[in-house]
Motif scaffolding. Sequence first.
Motif, PDB file in Angstrom:
ATOM      1  N   ARG A  22       0.865  -1.180   0.000  1.00  0.00           N
ATOM      2  CA  ARG A  22       0.000   0.000   0.000  1.00  0.00           C
ATOM      3  C   ARG A  22       0.896   1.222   0.000  1.00  0.00           C
ATOM      4  O   ARG A  22       1.768   1.366   0.842  1.00  0.00           O
ATOM      5  N   GLY A  23       0.639   2.078  -0.952  1.00  0.00           N
ATOM      6  CA  GLY A  23       1.431   3.297  -1.044  1.00  0.00           C
ATOM      7  C   GLY A  23       0.917   4.359  -0.092  1.00  0.00           C
ATOM      8  O   GLY A  23       0.014   4.137   0.712  1.00  0.00           O
ATOM      9  N   ASN A  24       1.494   5.517  -0.186  1.00  0.00           N
ATOM     10  CA  ASN A  24       1.066   6.648   0.633  1.00  0.00           C
ATOM     11  C   ASN A  24      -0.053   7.427  -0.044  1.00  0.00           C
ATOM     12  O   ASN A  24      -0.360   8.531   0.369  1.00  0.00           O
ATOM     13  N   VAL A  25      -0.636   6.865  -1.046  1.00  0.00           N
ATOM     14  CA  VAL A  25      -1.664   7.562  -1.809  1.00  0.00           C
ATOM     15  C   VAL A  25      -3.034   6.913  -1.609  1.00  0.00           C
ATOM     16  O   VAL A  25      -3.852   6.890  -2.525  1.00  0.00           O
ATOM     17  N   GLU A  26      -3.282   6.402  -0.416  1.00  0.00           N
ATOM     18  CA  GLU A  26      -4.571   5.759  -0.140  1.00  0.00           C
ATOM     19  C   GLU A  26      -5.729   6.729  -0.284  1.00  0.00           C
ATOM     20  O   GLU A  26      -6.858   6.310  -0.511  1.00  0.00           O
ATOM     21  N   LEU A  40      -6.344   8.444  -2.712  1.00  0.00           N
ATOM     22  CA  LEU A  40      -6.793   8.400  -4.101  1.00  0.00           C
ATOM     23  C   LEU A  40      -7.672   7.193  -4.414  1.00  0.00           C
ATOM     24  O   LEU A  40      -8.189   7.086  -5.530  1.00  0.00           O
ATOM     25  N   GLN A  41      -7.852   6.298  -3.473  1.00  0.00           N
ATOM     26  CA  GLN A  41      -8.628   5.087  -3.738  1.00  0.00           C
ATOM     27  C   GLN A  41     -10.054   5.402  -4.181  1.00  0.00           C
ATOM     28  O   GLN A  41     -10.513   4.924  -5.220  1.00  0.00           O
ATOM     29  N   LEU A  61     -10.359   7.356  -7.558  1.00  0.00           N
ATOM     30  CA  LEU A  61     -10.062   6.497  -8.707  1.00  0.00           C
ATOM     31  C   LEU A  61     -11.191   5.504  -8.966  1.00  0.00           C
ATOM     32  O   LEU A  61     -11.512   5.212 -10.124  1.00  0.00           O
ATOM     33  N   ALA A 108      -5.549   2.198  -9.922  1.00  0.00           N
ATOM     34  CA  ALA A 108      -6.040   2.215  -8.541  1.00  0.00           C
ATOM     35  C   ALA A 108      -5.454   1.069  -7.726  1.00  0.00           C
ATOM     36  O   ALA A 108      -5.369   1.168  -6.492  1.00  0.00           O
ATOM     37  N   THR A 143      -2.754   2.031  -5.470  1.00  0.00           N
ATOM     38  CA  THR A 143      -3.109   2.734  -4.242  1.00  0.00           C
ATOM     39  C   THR A 143      -3.608   1.779  -3.171  1.00  0.00           C
ATOM     40  O   THR A 143      -3.899   2.205  -2.065  1.00  0.00           O
ATOM     41  N   LEU A 202      -6.409  -0.232  -3.637  1.00  0.00           N
ATOM     42  CA  LEU A 202      -7.864  -0.305  -3.698  1.00  0.00           C
ATOM     43  C   LEU A 202      -8.334  -1.726  -3.389  1.00  0.00           C
ATOM     44  O   LEU A 202      -7.697  -2.700  -3.786  1.00  0.00           O
TER      45      LEU A 202
END
Length: 139
Positions: free
Chosen positions: A36-40, A42-43, A46, A108, A111, A113
Amino acid sequence: MTRSQVRRRLALEWWRQLALTLAPLLVLTLSFGATRGNVEVLQMPLFIAGAASMFVSLPLFGAYKRALVATQQALDSDAEPAAWIELAQRRRIAFLGAGLPAWIAAAASLTGLNAVALVLLALSSIVLLYLYRIPRQLG
């Protein structure tokens, strides 16, 4: 080319497009699915973008359907080869719109998802692609 050869070629093109549509999602999910990236954050955007991208197919499907009717009317005439070419061209463009939900799902997946959301987006692309199969009545 005979009509059956054209239909066979279009059928193979459909299967190829199905593979090209789902391959990025499968590769990215298998490669980066557990991380899991630091861009959760954006889930959800997206997922919403992937679901909304299904509406891109509406005008594309209308153009494909008109080309399908024109091909049906052109069967056994001098305009038949041109009608098949036009149908294939409209269908190729429509394939891009139908693949959008799965391709957005592939992005996604980076991120993190949820798998259920990824499957829903992939299934929506599969259903949209299914609309672009050449019907048996044509030919």
